[in-house]
Motif scaffolding. Structure first.
Motif, short mmCIF file in Angstrom:
data_model
loop_
_atom_site.label_atom_id
_atom_site.label_comp_id
_atom_site.label_asym_id
_atom_site.label_seq_id
_atom_site.Cartn_x
_atom_site.Cartn_y
_atom_site.Cartn_z
N LYS A 213 0.82 -1.21 0.00
CA LYS A 213 0.00 0.00 0.00
C LYS A 213 0.85 1.27 0.00
CE LYS A 213 -3.94 -2.05 2.47
NZ LYS A 213 -4.72 -2.04 3.74
N SER B 144 -7.46 -10.28 2.11
CA SER B 144 -8.63 -9.60 2.67
C SER B 144 -9.66 -10.61 3.17
CB SER B 144 -9.24 -8.69 1.61
OG SER B 144 -10.38 -8.02 2.12
N GLY C 147 -9.90 -10.11 6.95
CA GLY C 147 -10.85 -9.01 7.10
C GLY C 147 -10.22 -7.65 6.83
N GLY C 148 -8.94 -7.66 6.40
CA GLY C 148 -8.25 -6.40 6.13
C GLY C 148 -8.82 -5.70 4.90
N LYS C 149 -8.63 -4.38 4.88
CA LYS C 149 -9.18 -3.56 3.81
C LYS C 149 -8.16 -3.34 2.69
CE LYS C 149 -12.92 -3.00 6.28
NZ LYS C 149 -14.14 -3.78 5.92
N ILE C 150 -8.62 -3.53 1.47
CA ILE C 150 -7.75 -3.27 0.32
C ILE C 150 -8.33 -2.20 -0.61
CG2 ILE C 150 -6.70 -5.56 0.35
CD1 ILE C 150 -8.59 -6.35 -1.94
N GLY C 151 -9.48 -1.64 -0.24
CA GLY C 151 -10.08 -0.61 -1.07
C GLY C 151 -10.38 -1.13 -2.47
N ASP C 152 -10.14 -0.29 -3.47
CA ASP C 152 -10.41 -0.70 -4.86
C ASP C 152 -9.12 -1.09 -5.59
OD1 ASP C 152 -9.16 1.75 -5.16
OD2 ASP C 152 -10.73 2.63 -6.43
#
Length: 379
Positions: free
Chosen positions: A173, A219, A223-228
């Motif tokens: 990221k 993810s 449960g982690g966020k990766i957005g788009d």
């Protein structure tokens, strides 16, 4: 008896005598494990794993790290320790442990990871590229290290694997991902600043598909966020990295979308398939159907490489005119092929369990399922 597994196989089914990369045996170990999961003889697979394991032990340092290269007479000619190689060593250990339940694999994996952090750890996060020439830094070995960490997370409650996966995703990221273009960058200076050429970067569509697949898996597992990010990488690779005539993913494009290398190796086709299947898994309705259609096209592109007279071999490079470059099939490509096959089979199994009507609702809107011939064509 040379030990380990061969580097390549000719289109006539013969094994050329050649120098070998030690990591190829690690990739083949995974391939035999996946083959056993897909129905191949488990006893034969176990014998292959143990054979490969002995070879890897013979060409590992006392601290667990894998050496890199052998000459055609199996003399050790490159004693360097590459991050890329260690990622596949950890990956092979994970799948061997899952298949054989031998604690020695877990012990060796933890030893290797500790040595990797000590010998190649980077002060600003992530890892240097290899011990002899640490720079430039590269994102690709980190991708495979993430793959290994995810494999171990499914098997071992030790938090070190989750910490490793999270660290790599955080680095992705903050450093690897280019939010302006929606792509993953490949090469970096010692301070993790990006290396570009006249203001633009070389982008590999195959790696964008592969990173997207792994980020979606991370993810789902954490449960982690990766957005788009995953969707944008897939969209860029599909729009700019898939040849409009041949309908295959090419080797390289520039970050501005222009083609840098129009030849197309086999492995990006497998990653294209895996990415679209992963995206289909997290989409619903028309979005899922669209992802499935792209996966179907990726299958068709892949099949062209597998259409050879000698069963069990494949073409490696498609030229710009659609013909294939003559030459042996790299054995390391089996890792890509069988991983894609496994992802496809598991996706279709989940589709069967959930049922098309449950997913799409109105009968009139149910799309045609992926043809069963896809599976038969890849076996």
């Amino acid at each position: 008896m040379r030990g380990g597994f061969c580097e390549s196989i000719s289109q006539e089914g013969r094994i050329p005598t050649s120098a070998r990369r030690v990591r190829v045996t690690a990739r083949q170990i995974y391939s035999f494990c996946e083959a056993a999961r897909l129905g191949w003889n488990k006893t034969a697979a176990a014998a292959c794993l143990r054979h490969g394991y002995r070879f890897l032990l013979n060409y590992s340092a006392p601290d667990g790290l894998l050496f890199h290269g052998l000459s055609d007479d199996d003399s050790l000619v490159d004693q360097d320790h590459h991050l890329y190689d260690q990622a596949f060593l950890l990956f092979a250990y994970a799948h061997s442990f899952a298949h054989l339940q031998d604690e020695d694999y877990r012990r060796r994996a933890l030893l290797t990871l500790a040595s990797l952090k000590e010998r190649l750890g980077h002060d600003a996060g992530g890892f240097k590229d290899h011990t002899a020439a640490p720079y430039p830094l590269r994102s690709n070995p980190h991708m495979h290290l993430l793959e290994a960490a995810l494999a171990w997370m499914e098997l071992d409650a030790n938090p070190t694997w989750r910490m490793l996966a999270d660290e790599i995703v955080a680095l992705f990221k903050s450093r690897f991902y280019d939010p302006d273009h929606g792509v993953v960058r490949e090469f970096f200076h010692a301070d993790w600043s990006v290396i570009d050429e006249d203001g633009r970067s070389r982008i590999e569509p195959g790696h964008n598909f592969e990173w997207a697949w792994l980020l979606i898996r991370w993810s789902q597992a954490t449960g982690g966020k990766i957005g788009d990010r995953a969707e944008r990488m897939i969209a860029f690779a599909e729009q700019h990295g898939v040849d409009p005539v041949r309908r295959v993913a090419v080797n390289e494009v520039w970050s501005d979308g222009l083609i840098a290398d129009g030849k197309a190796r086999l492995w990006p086709q497998t990653e294209r398939l895996k990415a679209w299947l992963a995206l289909a898994d997290v989409r619903e309705g028309q979005g899922r159907w669209s992802a499935e259609q792209n996966a179907l096209e990726a299958c068709r592109g892949l099949f062209a490489y597998l259409d050879v007279d000698a069963r069990g071999t494949w073409h490696d490079v498609m030229l710009e005119d659609g013909s294939f470059n003559a030459g042996p099939a790299p054995a390391s490509s089996l890792y890509h092929i069988i991983c894609a096959l496994g992802e496809l089979m598991r996706y279709l199994e989940r589709q069967t369990v959930t049922g098309a009507l449950d997913r799409y609702g109105d009968k009139a809107e149910v799309p045609s399922p992926m043809p069963a011939g896809i599976i038969m064509g890849m076996l």
